[in-house]
Scaffold this active site. Structure first.
Site, PDB file in Angstrom:
ATOM      1  N   SER A   1      -7.423   3.412  -2.050  1.00 21.03           N
ATOM      2  CA  SER A   1      -7.563   3.179  -0.620  1.00 21.03           C
ATOM      3  C   SER A   1      -9.038   3.233  -0.281  1.00 21.03           C
ATOM      4  O   SER A   1      -9.730   4.184  -0.663  1.00 21.03           O
ATOM      5  CB  SER A   1      -6.810   4.267   0.156  1.00 21.03           C
ATOM      6  OG  SER A   1      -7.237   4.306   1.501  1.00 21.03           O
TER       7      SER A   1
ATOM      8  N   LYS B   1       0.843  -1.188   0.000  1.00 20.57           N
ATOM      9  CA  LYS B   1       0.000   0.000   0.000  1.00 20.57           C
ATOM     10  C   LYS B   1       0.884   1.247   0.000  1.00 20.57           C
ATOM     11  O   LYS B   1       1.997   1.230   0.510  1.00 20.57           O
ATOM     12  CB  LYS B   1      -0.908   0.004   1.224  1.00 20.57           C
ATOM     13  CG  LYS B   1      -1.961  -1.091   1.176  1.00 20.57           C
ATOM     14  CD  LYS B   1      -2.759  -1.127   2.462  1.00 20.57           C
ATOM     15  CE  LYS B   1      -3.946  -2.051   2.371  1.00 20.57           C
ATOM     16  NZ  LYS B   1      -3.662  -3.435   2.142  1.00 20.57           N
TER      17      LYS B   1
ATOM     18  N   HIS C   1      -3.820   1.582   4.734  1.00 18.92           N
ATOM     19  CA  HIS C   1      -3.258   2.855   4.284  1.00 18.92           C
ATOM     20  C   HIS C   1      -3.105   3.818   5.457  1.00 18.92           C
ATOM     21  O   HIS C   1      -2.133   4.580   5.529  1.00 18.92           O
ATOM     22  CB  HIS C   1      -4.153   3.476   3.201  1.00 18.92           C
ATOM     23  CG  HIS C   1      -4.146   2.717   1.918  1.00 18.92           C
ATOM     24  ND1 HIS C   1      -5.075   1.733   1.641  1.00 18.92           N
ATOM     25  CD2 HIS C   1      -3.334   2.780   0.846  1.00 18.92           C
ATOM     26  CE1 HIS C   1      -4.827   1.230   0.448  1.00 18.92           C
ATOM     27  NE2 HIS C   1      -3.773   1.855  -0.061  1.00 18.92           N
TER      28      HIS C   1
END
Length: 145
Positions: free
Chosen positions: A114, A45, A72
């Site tokens: 995200s 991420k 995230h």
């Protein structure tokens, strides 16, 4: 008479505090923040973060991506906590996604989104990554998670 000179002195200090030289200090502080920090390999991420100066309108956008992060928000919270320690900076997350980084092949692919922060502007992230890794092939796509 003493009262008047103290007021003038305080006024000069206030004017000096908001002078162009002070704004340059803020810009120099932001310029010292690395724009890109990524783990060297894997799929992980990433977030695009805007770091704002609390002293003026200057800011810098930075890219951070780490394999240790489950969410995230883990990356954002970690980075924001570190950068905001000094008190002169404020952070906001502009979105996130994923990065596939293959250092042996010198390739980085930016994609996805995200759930918590939304999709980052991958073209902005990619341009910053290209500047940091000039000898890499850096691509992006809006598809994928």
């Amino acid at each position: 008479m003493k009262c008047f000179s103290v007021v003038v002195l305080n006024f000069a200090v206030v004017l000096g505090f908001f002078s162009p030289a002070f704004a340059i200090m803020s810009a120099e502080c932001l310029a010292k923040i690395p724009e890109v920090d990524l783990d060297p390999n894997g799929v992980f991420k990433y977030v695009l973060i805007r770091v704002n100066s609390k002293d003026d309108d200057s800011y810098v956008d930075i890219v951070r991506g780490y394999a240790w992060a489950e969410y995230h928000a883990d990356i954002y919270d970690h980075v924001a906590e570190e950068l905001e320690k000094g008190g002169g900076l404020d952070c906001e997350c502009l979105g996130g996604g994923r990065i596939k980084h293959d250092s042996a092949a010198k390739k980085i692919h930016v994609y996805g989104y995200s759930v918590g922060f939304g999709k980052a502007n991958h073209s902005v992230s990619t341009e910053k990554i290209k500047s940091h890794y000039p000898d890499y092939e850096v691509t992006w796509a809006d598809e994928g998670y």
